[in-house]
Design an enzyme around this catalytic site. Sequence first.
Site, mmCIF file in Angstrom:
data_model
loop_
_atom_site.group_PDB
_atom_site.id
_atom_site.type_symbol
_atom_site.label_atom_id
_atom_site.label_comp_id
_atom_site.label_asym_id
_atom_site.label_seq_id
_atom_site.Cartn_x
_atom_site.Cartn_y
_atom_site.Cartn_z
ATOM 1 N N ASP A 30 -12.301 6.834 3.779
ATOM 2 C CA ASP A 30 -11.090 6.581 4.570
ATOM 3 C C ASP A 30 -10.679 5.105 4.504
ATOM 4 O OD1 ASP A 30 -8.958 7.202 6.153
ATOM 5 O OD2 ASP A 30 -10.104 7.423 8.015
ATOM 6 N N LYS A 62 0.839 -1.205 0.000
ATOM 7 C CA LYS A 62 0.000 0.000 0.000
ATOM 8 C C LYS A 62 0.870 1.250 0.000
ATOM 9 C CE LYS A 62 -3.269 2.545 2.986
ATOM 10 N NZ LYS A 62 -4.156 2.493 4.180
ATOM 11 N N ASP A 75 -2.690 10.104 4.008
ATOM 12 C CA ASP A 75 -4.098 9.711 4.135
ATOM 13 C C ASP A 75 -4.836 10.695 5.037
ATOM 14 O OD1 ASP A 75 -6.512 8.425 4.256
ATOM 15 O OD2 ASP A 75 -5.807 6.738 5.487
ATOM 16 N N LYS A 121 -10.453 12.426 8.404
ATOM 17 C CA LYS A 121 -10.011 11.998 9.729
ATOM 18 C C LYS A 121 -10.032 13.187 10.681
ATOM 19 C CE LYS A 121 -6.676 8.469 8.241
ATOM 20 N NZ LYS A 121 -7.336 7.307 8.866
ATOM 21 N N ARG A 171 -7.725 -0.630 1.024
ATOM 22 C CA ARG A 171 -8.221 -1.859 0.402
ATOM 23 C C ARG A 171 -8.600 -1.636 -1.056
ATOM 24 N NH1 ARG A 171 -12.773 -2.296 4.903
ATOM 25 N NH2 ARG A 171 -11.201 -0.999 5.929
ATOM 26 N N ASP A 216 1.607 6.178 5.734
ATOM 27 C CA ASP A 216 0.600 5.266 5.181
ATOM 28 C C ASP A 216 1.088 4.562 3.909
ATOM 29 O OD1 ASP A 216 -1.828 4.043 5.672
ATOM 30 O OD2 ASP A 216 -3.008 5.517 4.542
ATOM 31 N N GLU A 245 -9.506 3.567 2.082
ATOM 32 C CA GLU A 245 -8.929 3.691 0.742
ATOM 33 C C GLU A 245 -7.864 2.639 0.444
ATOM 34 O OE1 GLU A 245 -7.757 5.172 3.293
ATOM 35 O OE2 GLU A 245 -5.592 4.944 3.043
HETATM 36 N N1 BES Z 1 -4.329 4.311 6.979
HETATM 37 C C1 BES Z 1 -5.470 4.021 7.766
HETATM 38 C C2 BES Z 1 -5.188 2.994 8.866
HETATM 39 C C3 BES Z 1 -4.215 3.402 9.938
HETATM 40 C C4 BES Z 1 -4.654 3.823 11.159
HETATM 41 C C5 BES Z 1 -2.849 3.267 9.742
HETATM 42 C C6 BES Z 1 -3.760 4.159 12.162
HETATM 43 C C7 BES Z 1 -1.942 3.598 10.725
HETATM 44 C C8 BES Z 1 -2.396 4.044 11.939
HETATM 45 C C9 BES Z 1 -6.575 3.459 6.890
HETATM 46 O O1 BES Z 1 -6.617 3.960 5.598
HETATM 47 C C10 BES Z 1 -7.879 3.816 7.526
HETATM 48 O O2 BES Z 1 -8.171 4.978 7.582
HETATM 49 N N2 BES Z 1 -8.635 2.816 7.977
HETATM 50 C C11 BES Z 1 -9.881 3.039 8.581
HETATM 51 C C12 BES Z 1 -10.878 2.052 8.018
HETATM 52 C C13 BES Z 1 -12.312 2.360 8.356
HETATM 53 C C14 BES Z 1 -12.739 3.641 7.675
HETATM 54 C C15 BES Z 1 -13.192 1.211 7.899
HETATM 55 C C16 BES Z 1 -9.727 2.868 10.077
HETATM 56 O O3 BES Z 1 -8.961 1.994 10.507
HETATM 57 O O4 BES Z 1 -10.325 3.629 10.822
HETATM 58 ZN ZN ZN Z 2 -4.847 4.674 4.841
HETATM 59 MN MN MN Z 3 -7.719 5.732 5.437
#
Ligand code: BES
Ligand code: ZN
Ligand code: MN
Length: 522
Positions: free
Chosen positions: A366, A284, A289, A296, A370, A307, A368
């Site tokens: 968010d 990834k 992000d 966020k 996947r 990220d 993104e």
């Molecule tokens: N890049 C984030 C995940 C992340 C969180 C990485 C903390 C490093 C530290 C990912 O893109 C994300 O935002 N995931 C969301 C998914 C949700 C919207 C289903 C999450 O984990 O909140």
């Molecule tokens: Zn992310």
């Molecule tokens: Mn995200």
Amino acid sequence: MVKSGADTKQGGTAMKWKLRSIHDPLESAGPDARVLLISRHQIFHASLDRQLQPVLQSLVEKRLFQGQPGSTYILPVWKKDHFETYILTGRTEGPLTAGELRQAAAYAARAAIKLGARRLEMDIPSTMQEFMVEQDAEGCAQALCEGFILGSQRAKHYRREQPEQAQLEEITFQLDGPVEPGFLEAWEEGVRWGSSIGDGVVLARRLTNLPGNLLVPSDLAQAALELAERYGMEVDIINEERLAQLGMGALLAVGKGSAHPPQMIVIKYQGTDTWEHVTGLVGKGITFDTGGISLKRGSGMEEMIGDMGGAAAVLGVMEVLGQRRPKVNVVMVVPTAENMPDGNAVKPGDVITTLSGRTVEVLNTDAEGRMVLADGVTYAKALGAERIIDVATLTGAVEVALGQAATGAVTNDDVFMQELITASRKAGENVWPLPSYPEYWDMLKSDVADLRNSTGRMAGAITAGLFVGTFADGLPWIHLDIAGTSWSRKESGLEAKGGTGVMVRTLTEWVRSQEEIFDIRP
Ligand code: BES
Ligand code: ZN
Ligand code: MN
């Protein structure tokens, strides 16, 4: 495009490794410091240097240094006409594991940097028995080299004044006696792999640490291009126009809100005559992000410069493969984009067509990672991958489940997972499998499309992984969620603050293990 400068470049650190016997004549200048790996028990019961032993014992009595693993103490000792500096480094009792050796070397390296020592010497018992559980010279040398390199790495800063920081330049391992046949060859092989793996991890850490303004998708592509050219690997950087022609709708959707267009980065490493038994490594590469329209919250968002830790990890593996050239075949695929809110950005409710033809209902912009990995996995398959590992900072949920202590893994193939876990043990990185029951797959269903990109809070790390796995279409596949392990908030052991380069070591060990498959084939 902002040039990211030398921090994306690697290609072999300048560190020199030597091996000498205690009987070899000394070279002109001695080392700046000697590393002495020693436990509390040894301080009292081993036969040590007659001058040193009482000093060490009084250090223990005064509680200044107790031989605890993770502790170091700088000790100057007067020798006739000059001081010799010892870096006392604690260790566990009994034979050490590769992991303990790696850690000890890292602590010694950190002490050396603080001291300003550039040239180190360290005694190695030529009989591996008491020293190391695995008793193999190659593993010992590899672990020590990795430890010295990783323990001396520190994140770059951007202050106006750049105080000069000492670099380790030379490490001499000194053998205390005669060795078994084959020892020297094994040792040298261990040094080669250890220093290459160290380089790969350092490259991954540097890329991860680069701020979002200094590493946009085109910069990541540039770093990959330079890496591939350095080692004569085939490389393809797919720009936005070609992404559209190919139909990579998911990657395009994620990148739409950014002024820096998304790209798909491909590097092929071919180590055998034929392009067969190909492993796909998909990382990834979200250079920042924000969450997009599903923005966020502000606090902690700056960590999202990391990220692209998955991309950094697979690039780190390619660095190692380029240096060591094992007989394996790997295709690296990095979908890279910046996830931004904008008038043109993808929105909740949008329906996207992926490269595979499957449609996705975007419920949360968010989620993104996947999305971009979906097209990455499909493309790796198209390029001949027969098994796929994806690496991603995918979910906050994995950190809730496992903290920063382990990378969460999801698979459709338990045998493959066992192999990877074996590799992770050798590498000294923790990988913990999460279940993938049918109930979890069911949660990915959408009312309007083939899949939904967000399933809510429940089992978040698992469903995110399974979303990606859908695109493996039944090929053996493992997903590694490094959201908890790719970024360190404090300095400790092998880790500096910032990017950790996690999974470079595990993936390299697993890829290396695939050489055997070519050895038994005609
Ligand atoms: N890049 C984030 C995940 C992340 C969180 C990485 C903390 C490093 C530290 C990912 O893109 C994300 O935002 N995931 C969301 C998914 C949700 C919207 C289903 C999450 O984990 O909140
Ligand atoms: Zn992310
Ligand atoms: Mn995200």
